[in-house]
Design a protein around this motif. Structure first.
Motif, PDB file in Angstrom:
ATOM      1  N   GLY A   1      44.465  41.122  41.317  1.00  0.00           N
ATOM      2  CA  GLY A   1      44.168  42.543  41.317  1.00  0.00           C
ATOM      3  C   GLY A   1      43.111  42.931  40.312  1.00  0.00           C
ATOM      4  O   GLY A   1      42.243  43.772  40.583  1.00  0.00           O
ATOM      5  N   GLU A   2      43.148  42.323  39.142  1.00  0.00           N
ATOM      6  CA  GLU A   2      42.166  42.654  38.111  1.00  0.00           C
ATOM      7  C   GLU A   2      40.771  42.176  38.497  1.00  0.00           C
ATOM      8  O   GLU A   2      39.779  42.853  38.239  1.00  0.00           O
ATOM      9  CB  GLU A   2      42.578  42.026  36.777  1.00  0.00           C
ATOM     10  CG  GLU A   2      43.849  42.630  36.191  1.00  0.00           C
ATOM     11  CD  GLU A   2      44.165  42.062  34.825  1.00  0.00           C
ATOM     12  OE1 GLU A   2      43.358  41.247  34.309  1.00  0.00           O
ATOM     13  OE2 GLU A   2      45.218  42.417  34.277  1.00  0.00           O
ATOM     14  N   ALA A   3      40.719  40.989  39.123  1.00  0.00           N
ATOM     15  CA  ALA A   3      39.422  40.455  39.547  1.00  0.00           C
ATOM     16  C   ALA A   3      38.930  41.142  40.814  1.00  0.00           C
ATOM     17  O   ALA A   3      37.750  41.045  41.164  1.00  0.00           O
ATOM     18  CB  ALA A   3      39.525  38.956  39.778  1.00  0.00           C
ATOM     19  N   GLY A   4      39.847  41.809  41.525  1.00  0.00           N
ATOM     20  CA  GLY A   4      39.468  42.512  42.755  1.00  0.00           C
ATOM     21  C   GLY A   4      39.244  41.594  43.929  1.00  0.00           C
ATOM     22  O   GLY A   4      38.523  41.950  44.865  1.00  0.00           O
ATOM     23  N   GLY A   5      39.839  40.392  43.904  1.00  0.00           N
ATOM     24  CA  GLY A   5      39.675  39.440  44.992  1.00  0.00           C
ATOM     25  C   GLY A   5      40.368  38.136  44.684  1.00  0.00           C
ATOM     26  O   GLY A   5      41.065  38.012  43.661  1.00  0.00           O
TER      27      GLY A   5
ATOM     28  N   LEU B   1      43.933  33.711  51.449  1.00  0.00           N
ATOM     29  CA  LEU B   1      43.292  34.571  50.456  1.00  0.00           C
ATOM     30  C   LEU B   1      44.302  35.365  49.632  1.00  0.00           C
ATOM     31  O   LEU B   1      44.121  35.536  48.416  1.00  0.00           O
ATOM     32  CB  LEU B   1      42.311  35.510  51.153  1.00  0.00           C
ATOM     33  CG  LEU B   1      41.119  34.817  51.827  1.00  0.00           C
ATOM     34  CD1 LEU B   1      40.287  35.819  52.605  1.00  0.00           C
ATOM     35  CD2 LEU B   1      40.248  34.100  50.796  1.00  0.00           C
ATOM     36  N   SER B   2      45.367  35.827  50.260  1.00  0.00           N
ATOM     37  CA  SER B   2      46.344  36.632  49.520  1.00  0.00           C
ATOM     38  C   SER B   2      47.104  35.816  48.486  1.00  0.00           C
ATOM     39  O   SER B   2      47.546  36.348  47.453  1.00  0.00           O
ATOM     40  CB  SER B   2      47.329  37.293  50.493  1.00  0.00           C
ATOM     41  OG  SER B   2      48.122  36.324  51.158  1.00  0.00           O
ATOM     42  N   ALA B   3      47.253  34.513  48.735  1.00  0.00           N
ATOM     43  CA  ALA B   3      47.959  33.654  47.788  1.00  0.00           C
ATOM     44  C   ALA B   3      47.240  33.590  46.446  1.00  0.00           C
ATOM     45  O   ALA B   3      47.871  33.318  45.409  1.00  0.00           O
ATOM     46  CB  ALA B   3      48.112  32.251  48.365  1.00  0.00           C
ATOM     47  N   PHE B   4      45.935  33.859  46.454  1.00  0.00           N
ATOM     48  CA  PHE B   4      45.148  33.767  45.224  1.00  0.00           C
ATOM     49  C   PHE B   4      44.585  35.123  44.794  1.00  0.00           C
ATOM     50  O   PHE B   4      43.712  35.188  43.931  1.00  0.00           O
ATOM     51  CB  PHE B   4      43.993  32.776  45.428  1.00  0.00           C
ATOM     52  CG  PHE B   4      44.450  31.394  45.795  1.00  0.00           C
ATOM     53  CD1 PHE B   4      45.019  30.563  44.847  1.00  0.00           C
ATOM     54  CD2 PHE B   4      44.345  30.943  47.109  1.00  0.00           C
ATOM     55  CE1 PHE B   4      45.455  29.294  45.189  1.00  0.00           C
ATOM     56  CE2 PHE B   4      44.775  29.676  47.457  1.00  0.00           C
ATOM     57  CZ  PHE B   4      45.335  28.844  46.485  1.00  0.00           C
ATOM     58  N   TRP B   5      45.079  36.187  45.411  1.00  0.00           N
ATOM     59  CA  TRP B   5      44.508  37.513  45.140  1.00  0.00           C
ATOM     60  C   TRP B   5      44.842  37.948  43.718  1.00  0.00           C
ATOM     61  O   TRP B   5      45.994  37.936  43.302  1.00  0.00           O
ATOM     62  CB  TRP B   5      45.046  38.529  46.138  1.00  0.00           C
ATOM     63  CG  TRP B   5      44.151  39.730  46.254  1.00  0.00           C
ATOM     64  CD1 TRP B   5      44.215  40.881  45.525  1.00  0.00           C
ATOM     65  CD2 TRP B   5      43.048  39.881  47.148  1.00  0.00           C
ATOM     66  NE1 TRP B   5      43.231  41.746  45.904  1.00  0.00           N
ATOM     67  CE2 TRP B   5      42.493  41.161  46.899  1.00  0.00           C
ATOM     68  CE3 TRP B   5      42.479  39.072  48.125  1.00  0.00           C
ATOM     69  CZ2 TRP B   5      41.396  41.644  47.614  1.00  0.00           C
ATOM     70  CZ3 TRP B   5      41.390  39.548  48.825  1.00  0.00           C
ATOM     71  CH2 TRP B   5      40.852  40.821  48.573  1.00  0.00           C
TER      72      TRP B   5
ATOM     73  N   LEU C   1      46.237  45.186  49.784  1.00  0.00           N
ATOM     74  CA  LEU C   1      45.893  44.461  48.557  1.00  0.00           C
ATOM     75  C   LEU C   1      44.829  45.190  47.745  1.00  0.00           C
ATOM     76  O   LEU C   1      44.567  44.838  46.590  1.00  0.00           O
ATOM     77  CB  LEU C   1      45.374  43.059  48.898  1.00  0.00           C
ATOM     78  CG  LEU C   1      46.369  42.055  49.480  1.00  0.00           C
ATOM     79  CD1 LEU C   1      45.645  40.764  49.837  1.00  0.00           C
ATOM     80  CD2 LEU C   1      47.506  41.774  48.510  1.00  0.00           C
ATOM     81  N   GLY C   2      44.202  46.194  48.361  1.00  0.00           N
ATOM     82  CA  GLY C   2      43.151  46.939  47.687  1.00  0.00           C
ATOM     83  C   GLY C   2      41.758  46.650  48.205  1.00  0.00           C
ATOM     84  O   GLY C   2      40.771  47.139  47.654  1.00  0.00           O
TER      85      GLY C   2
END
Length: 374
Positions: free
Chosen positions: A342-346, A336-340, A29-30
């Motif tokens: 990418g732009e916010a980084g979390g 956590l991944s359900a709300f990840w 996910l980064g």
């Protein structure tokens, strides 16, 4: 976003909140993932396995430094999070109704406490529900431990020397743990019966091949919010006690699983009822950490009353650390991944689930359930 995982400090806690499997997924996910040295040892996960998955491994202070997310089984002491980012999210078990001091400490420290116990029981959150995943294993372990203590065969066995009668197993409380206990006892060949205050569970009990034992009292309904049981009337309690007294005397194994969120475990089995059971019988009390369903039950001790052994663990999932850790870690990743973003980084939590699990934010206790309970 840096994700930190510390070694569990609670007594008897053998689980870990991350596995190499979920570490890889978070990295994909980064995220940057950092694990304290030895965090997975009691769950049979070597430090090298985390390194192979792409995580860094090191001392606690290094692991937590600049972390934006901390994952735990039991919420760590806020002092252990020194060096984490201001407002860092901490996803773990907080026991918020009984450990208000820890919740207040998180608020004072400015961390965002995310209580996995408060995950709403809705369809889209099923894969995030740590209570269900851990209860499944607890129901299984309760039967296995009771069978070992019982010291006799569970299934009927017909031999040239005669027949061994099947063990009679009675499950009290048919939530996730109770249903798994029924299924496990049936697989072992026992004659299984079960009861619950919620009439809706009758079909579930019978679908697993067990006999449903219910109080036939008009207008009695024990369904509480979120699928949990509610507190029952005195009329119902009296009728239930009479039914249990008549049934329990015939049982070899009794597994109790009844819990009411935010309240002590209800007393289901009295000393008088224990005395009615056959010598050599076994009772496993899964609710003993919350005060117990069974009179005389003591966590992590074998208690003998009237020739009946009463047992229960303070932390039943910890008895199956590799499997319970794997499920717990997947629950956290799914959450956590359900709300990840990418732009916010979390993760950016929504209102339905975020507001349900969030205990503290911005230096305040913000959870509605905790405020109502207080």
């Amino acid at each position: 976003m840096k994700i930190a995982v510390l070694k569990e400090q609670a007594a008897g806690e053998t689980r870990v909140a991350l596995t190499p499997e979920t570490a890889k997924k978070f990295i994909a996910l980064g995220a940057e993932v950092s694990v304290e040295t030895g965090a997975g040892e009691t769950a049979a996960i070597a430090d090298s396995a985390f390194r192979d998955a792409g995580a860094s491994v090191g001392p606690a202070a290094e692991v937590v430094k600049d972390a934006g997310i901390v994952l735990g089984v039991r919420a760590p002491d806020p002092a252990a999070l020194s060096g984490a980012k201001p407002g860092a999210k901490v996803a773990a078990l907080f026991d918020p109704f009984r450990d208000g001091a820890r919740v207040e400490a998180y608020a004072s420290a400015g961390y965002e406490a995310l209580s996995m116990e408060f995950m709403p029981r809705i369809t889209r959150a099923q894969s995030m529900d740590v209570l269900s995943s851990q209860s499944n294993l607890s129901g299984y372990k309760a039967v296995i431990a009771a069978a070992d203590q019982y010291g006799r065969a569970f299934p009927m066995m017909m031999t040239a020397a005669g027949t061994v009668q099947a063990a009679r197993v009675f499950i009290m409380g048919v939530g996730v743990a109770g249903l798994q206990a029924i299924a496990t006892a049936k697989r072992l060949g026992a004659q299984v019966s079960a009861t619950d205050v919620r009439s809706a569970t009758r079909e579930q009990i019978e679908s697993l091949g067990a006999k449903a034992i219910f109080v036939e009292e008009g207008g009695i309904e024990g369904e509480g919010s979120g699928g949990y049981a509610s507190e029952m009337s005195d009329e119902y309690k009296a009728a239930q006690a009479k039914l249990v007294s008549e049934h329990i005397a015939k049982q070899d194994i009794v597994i109790t699983t009844a819990l009411i969120p935010g309240r002590p475990a209800p007393r289901l089995v009295s000393d008088e009822q224990i005395a009615s059971m056959k010598p050599g019988s076994v009772i496993f009390d899964l609710a003993v950490p919350q005060g117990g369903n069974v009179e005389g039950a003591v966590a992590d001790e074998l208690v003998t009353r009237h020739g009946v052994t009463i047992m229960g663990y303070a932390n039943t999932p910890a008895q199956l650390a590799p499997d319970s850790s794997a499920l717990f870690a997947r629950n956290l990743y799914n959450f956590l991944s359900a709300f990840w973003d990418g732009e916010a980084g979390g993760p950016v939590l929504d209102e339905e689930i975020g507001d349900a699990v969030r205990l503290t934010q911005g230096g305040q206790v913000v959870n509605a359930r905790l405020k109502d309970a207080g």
